[in-house]
Design an enzyme around this catalytic site. Structure first.
Site, PDB file in Angstrom:
ATOM      1  N   PHE A   1     -77.162 -37.974  25.499  1.00 21.35           N
ATOM      2  CA  PHE A   1     -78.438 -37.409  25.032  1.00 21.35           C
ATOM      3  C   PHE A   1     -79.223 -38.538  24.353  1.00 21.35           C
ATOM      4  O   PHE A   1     -79.096 -38.763  23.152  1.00 21.35           O
ATOM      5  CB  PHE A   1     -78.128 -36.279  24.043  1.00 21.35           C
ATOM      6  CG  PHE A   1     -79.337 -35.613  23.448  1.00 21.35           C
ATOM      7  CD1 PHE A   1     -80.099 -34.725  24.188  1.00 21.35           C
ATOM      8  CD2 PHE A   1     -79.714 -35.863  22.132  1.00 21.35           C
ATOM      9  CE1 PHE A   1     -81.212 -34.086  23.635  1.00 21.35           C
ATOM     10  CE2 PHE A   1     -80.830 -35.231  21.566  1.00 21.35           C
ATOM     11  CZ  PHE A   1     -81.575 -34.351  22.324  1.00 21.35           C
TER      12      PHE A   1
ATOM     13  N   PHE B   1     -88.168 -31.922  29.466  1.00 18.91           N
ATOM     14  CA  PHE B   1     -87.679 -30.597  29.860  1.00 18.91           C
ATOM     15  C   PHE B   1     -86.970 -30.642  31.211  1.00 18.91           C
ATOM     16  O   PHE B   1     -86.074 -29.820  31.480  1.00 18.91           O
ATOM     17  CB  PHE B   1     -88.870 -29.620  29.933  1.00 18.91           C
ATOM     18  CG  PHE B   1     -88.484 -28.183  30.049  1.00 18.91           C
ATOM     19  CD1 PHE B   1     -88.040 -27.470  28.949  1.00 18.91           C
ATOM     20  CD2 PHE B   1     -88.575 -27.523  31.274  1.00 18.91           C
ATOM     21  CE1 PHE B   1     -87.681 -26.140  29.061  1.00 18.91           C
ATOM     22  CE2 PHE B   1     -88.217 -26.187  31.394  1.00 18.91           C
ATOM     23  CZ  PHE B   1     -87.769 -25.491  30.287  1.00 18.91           C
TER      24      PHE B   1
ATOM     25  N   ARG C   1     -87.324 -46.530  16.912  1.00 17.05           N
ATOM     26  CA  ARG C   1     -86.026 -46.244  17.536  1.00 17.05           C
ATOM     27  C   ARG C   1     -85.962 -46.671  18.995  1.00 17.05           C
ATOM     28  O   ARG C   1     -84.981 -46.420  19.685  1.00 17.05           O
ATOM     29  CB  ARG C   1     -85.753 -44.736  17.427  1.00 17.05           C
ATOM     30  CG  ARG C   1     -85.475 -44.303  16.003  1.00 17.05           C
ATOM     31  CD  ARG C   1     -85.674 -42.822  15.771  1.00 17.05           C
ATOM     32  NE  ARG C   1     -85.344 -42.450  14.389  1.00 17.05           N
ATOM     33  CZ  ARG C   1     -86.151 -42.648  13.335  1.00 17.05           C
ATOM     34  NH1 ARG C   1     -87.335 -43.208  13.499  1.00 17.05           N
ATOM     35  NH2 ARG C   1     -85.755 -42.309  12.117  1.00 17.05           N
TER      36      ARG C   1
ATOM     37  N   HIS D   1     -94.332 -26.209  20.676  1.00 11.68           N
ATOM     38  CA  HIS D   1     -93.657 -26.680  21.895  1.00 11.68           C
ATOM     39  C   HIS D   1     -92.488 -27.595  21.585  1.00 11.68           C
ATOM     40  O   HIS D   1     -91.480 -27.617  22.280  1.00 11.68           O
ATOM     41  CB  HIS D   1     -94.654 -27.407  22.818  1.00 11.68           C
ATOM     42  CG  HIS D   1     -95.005 -28.779  22.346  1.00 11.68           C
ATOM     43  ND1 HIS D   1     -96.010 -29.024  21.443  1.00 11.68           N
ATOM     44  CD2 HIS D   1     -94.449 -29.976  22.618  1.00 11.68           C
ATOM     45  CE1 HIS D   1     -96.064 -30.304  21.193  1.00 11.68           C
ATOM     46  NE2 HIS D   1     -95.133 -30.913  21.884  1.00 11.68           N
TER      47      HIS D   1
ATOM     48  N   CYS E   1     -88.517 -38.741  25.195  1.00 12.67           N
ATOM     49  CA  CYS E   1     -89.113 -38.824  23.862  1.00 12.67           C
ATOM     50  C   CYS E   1     -90.028 -37.628  23.668  1.00 12.67           C
ATOM     51  O   CYS E   1     -91.026 -37.477  24.380  1.00 12.67           O
ATOM     52  CB  CYS E   1     -89.903 -40.124  23.734  1.00 12.67           C
ATOM     53  SG  CYS E   1     -90.839 -40.202  22.202  1.00 12.67           S
TER      54      CYS E   1
HETATM   55  N1  RBF Z   1     -92.356 -33.918  27.458  1.00 11.36           N
HETATM   56  C1  RBF Z   1     -91.801 -34.927  26.774  1.00 11.36           C
HETATM   57  O1  RBF Z   1     -90.884 -35.574  27.276  1.00 11.36           O
HETATM   58  N2  RBF Z   1     -92.249 -35.254  25.516  1.00 11.36           N
HETATM   59  C2  RBF Z   1     -93.239 -34.565  24.877  1.00 11.36           C
HETATM   60  O2  RBF Z   1     -93.598 -34.904  23.744  1.00 11.36           O
HETATM   61  C3  RBF Z   1     -93.822 -33.472  25.587  1.00 11.36           C
HETATM   62  N3  RBF Z   1     -94.806 -32.744  25.001  1.00 11.36           N
HETATM   63  C4  RBF Z   1     -95.286 -31.643  25.666  1.00 11.36           C
HETATM   64  C5  RBF Z   1     -96.225 -30.811  25.036  1.00 11.36           C
HETATM   65  C6  RBF Z   1     -96.682 -29.671  25.673  1.00 11.36           C
HETATM   66  C7  RBF Z   1     -97.672 -28.781  24.965  1.00 11.36           C
HETATM   67  C8  RBF Z   1     -96.203 -29.371  26.978  1.00 11.36           C
HETATM   68  C9  RBF Z   1     -96.677 -28.106  27.694  1.00 11.36           C
HETATM   69  C10 RBF Z   1     -95.319 -30.180  27.618  1.00 11.36           C
HETATM   70  C11 RBF Z   1     -94.840 -31.339  26.975  1.00 11.36           C
HETATM   71  N4  RBF Z   1     -93.903 -32.163  27.602  1.00 11.36           N
HETATM   72  C12 RBF Z   1     -93.353 -33.187  26.905  1.00 11.36           C
HETATM   73  C13 RBF Z   1     -93.563 -31.985  29.021  1.00 11.36           C
HETATM   74  C14 RBF Z   1     -92.340 -31.135  29.261  1.00 11.36           C
HETATM   75  O3  RBF Z   1     -91.154 -31.884  28.984  1.00 11.36           O
HETATM   76  C15 RBF Z   1     -92.285 -30.716  30.757  1.00 11.36           C
HETATM   77  O4  RBF Z   1     -92.373 -31.848  31.578  1.00 11.36           O
HETATM   78  C16 RBF Z   1     -93.426 -29.754  31.112  1.00 11.36           C
HETATM   79  O5  RBF Z   1     -93.461 -28.674  30.207  1.00 11.36           O
HETATM   80  C17 RBF Z   1     -93.250 -29.213  32.557  1.00 11.36           C
HETATM   81  O6  RBF Z   1     -92.023 -28.509  32.701  1.00 11.36           O
END
Ligand code: RBF
Length: 155
Positions: free
Chosen positions: A119, A63, A133, A94, A86
């Site tokens: 990307f 994110f 992958r 989510h 990933c």
């Molecule tokens: N970030 C990833 O890069 N990959 C994930 O699979 C991933 N799963 C997440 C699942 C949940 C429930 C949450 C809340 C966050 C996840 N994040 C994941 C983190 C997200 O990219 C980000 O760092 C956080 O939401 C903080 O902004």
């Protein structure tokens, strides 16, 4: 096969010796994003980029990739940015929110900056698909992301 290193190796149209790259890497699922980083880094070197012209920036999760990519793309001396992450589907929605926000955010950075932004984010249903992958039987999407920015610099 389209997107493989051999499809471009040895026939770059541009010299990458003076091109500067930033690779932004999400730490979430780092067992996957580390091999993606290695794939991207090694591809850039193989295509002629200099070690000292490749910067690595870590972010906590996918994110955060668009904001870090925007910061990198806004630097005058950066020619292209490769975003690696990933996102693996879990039990809650989510996955959809993160994937959509990240894809849209990264695309916006490219359009706003006018620079190639790749990307290189895996959006998979499980860890097995991600491993396949990230250097497994389906190649390395980090490597392909690096090739993509080089192709975009050439076009
Ligand atoms: N970030 C990833 O890069 N990959 C994930 O699979 C991933 N799963 C997440 C699942 C949940 C429930 C949450 C809340 C966050 C996840 N994040 C994941 C983190 C997200 O990219 C980000 O760092 C956080 O939401 C903080 O902004």
């Amino acid at each position: 096969m389209a997107g493989t290193l051999t499809s471009i190796s040895g026939k770059n149209k541009i010299n990458l010796k003076n091109k500067k790259f930033s690779i932004v890497v999400a730490e979430w699922n780092d067992d996957i994003t580390e091999p993606l980083f290695e794939g991207a880094y090694n591809a850039l070197i193989e295509l002629g980029a200099k070690k000292e012209n490749i910067t690595r920036v870590n972010v906590p999760g996918s994110f955060e990739l668009p904001l870090a990519a925007q910061r990198e793309a806004s630097k005058k001396n950066i020619d292209a940015v490769i975003c690696l992450g990933c996102v693996i589907q879990g039990d809650t929605p989510h996955f959809d929110y993160i994937c959509q926000a990240v894809a849209y955010g990264i695309m916006k950075v490219g359009l706003k900056s006018g620079k190639p932004i790749a990307f290189g984010v895996l959006t998979t249903l499980n860890k097995k698909q991600a491993l396949e992958r990230a250097g497994g039987k389906l190649g390395n999407k980090g490597e392909e992301a690096a090739i993509t920015v080089v192709k975009m610099l050439e076009s």
